[in-house]
Design a protein around this motif. Sequence first.
Motif, PDB file in Angstrom:
ATOM      1  N   ILE A   1      19.681  31.376   1.226  1.00  0.00           N
ATOM      2  CA  ILE A   1      20.437  30.143   0.991  1.00  0.00           C
ATOM      3  C   ILE A   1      21.801  30.177   1.693  1.00  0.00           C
TER       4      ILE A   1
ATOM      5  N   SER B   1      21.333  29.765   5.365  1.00  0.00           N
ATOM      6  CA  SER B   1      20.909  28.395   5.675  1.00  0.00           C
ATOM      7  C   SER B   1      22.087  27.426   5.583  1.00  0.00           C
ATOM      8  N   ASP B   2      22.970  27.630   4.615  1.00  0.00           N
ATOM      9  CA  ASP B   2      24.168  26.794   4.502  1.00  0.00           C
ATOM     10  C   ASP B   2      25.042  26.924   5.749  1.00  0.00           C
TER      11      ASP B   2
ATOM     12  N   GLU C   1      23.457  25.105   8.633  1.00  0.00           N
ATOM     13  CA  GLU C   1      23.714  23.668   8.502  1.00  0.00           C
ATOM     14  C   GLU C   1      25.142  23.341   8.920  1.00  0.00           C
ATOM     15  N   SER C   2      26.127  24.112   8.433  1.00  0.00           N
ATOM     16  CA  SER C   2      27.527  23.803   8.732  1.00  0.00           C
ATOM     17  C   SER C   2      27.882  24.055  10.189  1.00  0.00           C
TER      18      SER C   2
ATOM     19  N   TRP D   1      21.066  23.215  12.562  1.00  0.00           N
ATOM     20  CA  TRP D   1      19.915  23.203  11.660  1.00  0.00           C
ATOM     21  C   TRP D   1      18.657  22.690  12.344  1.00  0.00           C
TER      22      TRP D   1
ATOM     23  N   ARG E   1      31.569  24.996   6.400  1.00  0.00           N
ATOM     24  CA  ARG E   1      30.750  24.841   5.191  1.00  0.00           C
ATOM     25  C   ARG E   1      31.625  24.406   4.030  1.00  0.00           C
TER      26      ARG E   1
ATOM     27  N   GLY F   1      27.586  19.884   0.879  1.00  0.00           N
ATOM     28  CA  GLY F   1      26.569  19.936   1.908  1.00  0.00           C
ATOM     29  C   GLY F   1      25.590  18.781   1.777  1.00  0.00           C
TER      30      GLY F   1
ATOM     31  N   THR G   1      22.419  18.905   2.099  1.00  0.00           N
ATOM     32  CA  THR G   1      21.166  19.256   1.429  1.00  0.00           C
ATOM     33  C   THR G   1      21.276  19.073  -0.079  1.00  0.00           C
TER      34      THR G   1
END
Length: 158
Positions: free
Chosen positions: A66, A69-70, A73-74, A78, A149, A155, A157
């Motif tokens: 997790i 993955s964060d 994304e940031s 992604w 982030r 986020g 998500t």
Amino acid sequence: MSTIRAAAAMAVVLIFAAGAAARDAELWRQVEVIRTAHGVPHIRAENLRAAGYALACMMLEDYGRIAASDLLESSGRWASIDGYERIETDFAMLRFREKALAKYPQLSKEVRDVYEGFAAGVNRYIERHPDEFPPAFAPMFTGYDVAARDMGGAGLTA
């Protein structure tokens, strides 16, 4: 003009990442993690950078990918893992990343040390556990990604 500014910012990030990788190679020697009988980690670190490193490793051990993955994304990357359906998220997150790049030097050295250590911990975990991540999930996160982030709030998500 915006393209030139973005390219210059990316060049700074890449130069920073190369120097940070050399400094972070031995961070694991600067921490000690003791878990209680209930599995709660207690981190002893020589400095804040090492504490951030250990925190990232513990989060990934306890909660899976997790945290990584964060950061993916940031960083606005992604879609490179999950495909085209994530491209809009990447564009939105790149706005937060641009703000993080601009404000990062204004953060205190202590905060930057934690962010950079956290990114190094995530990178090291990915290197040591490649089977837990998709093949294209490259360990190339920086303190800028961690700051982005945090600037992005919960986020997209969430």
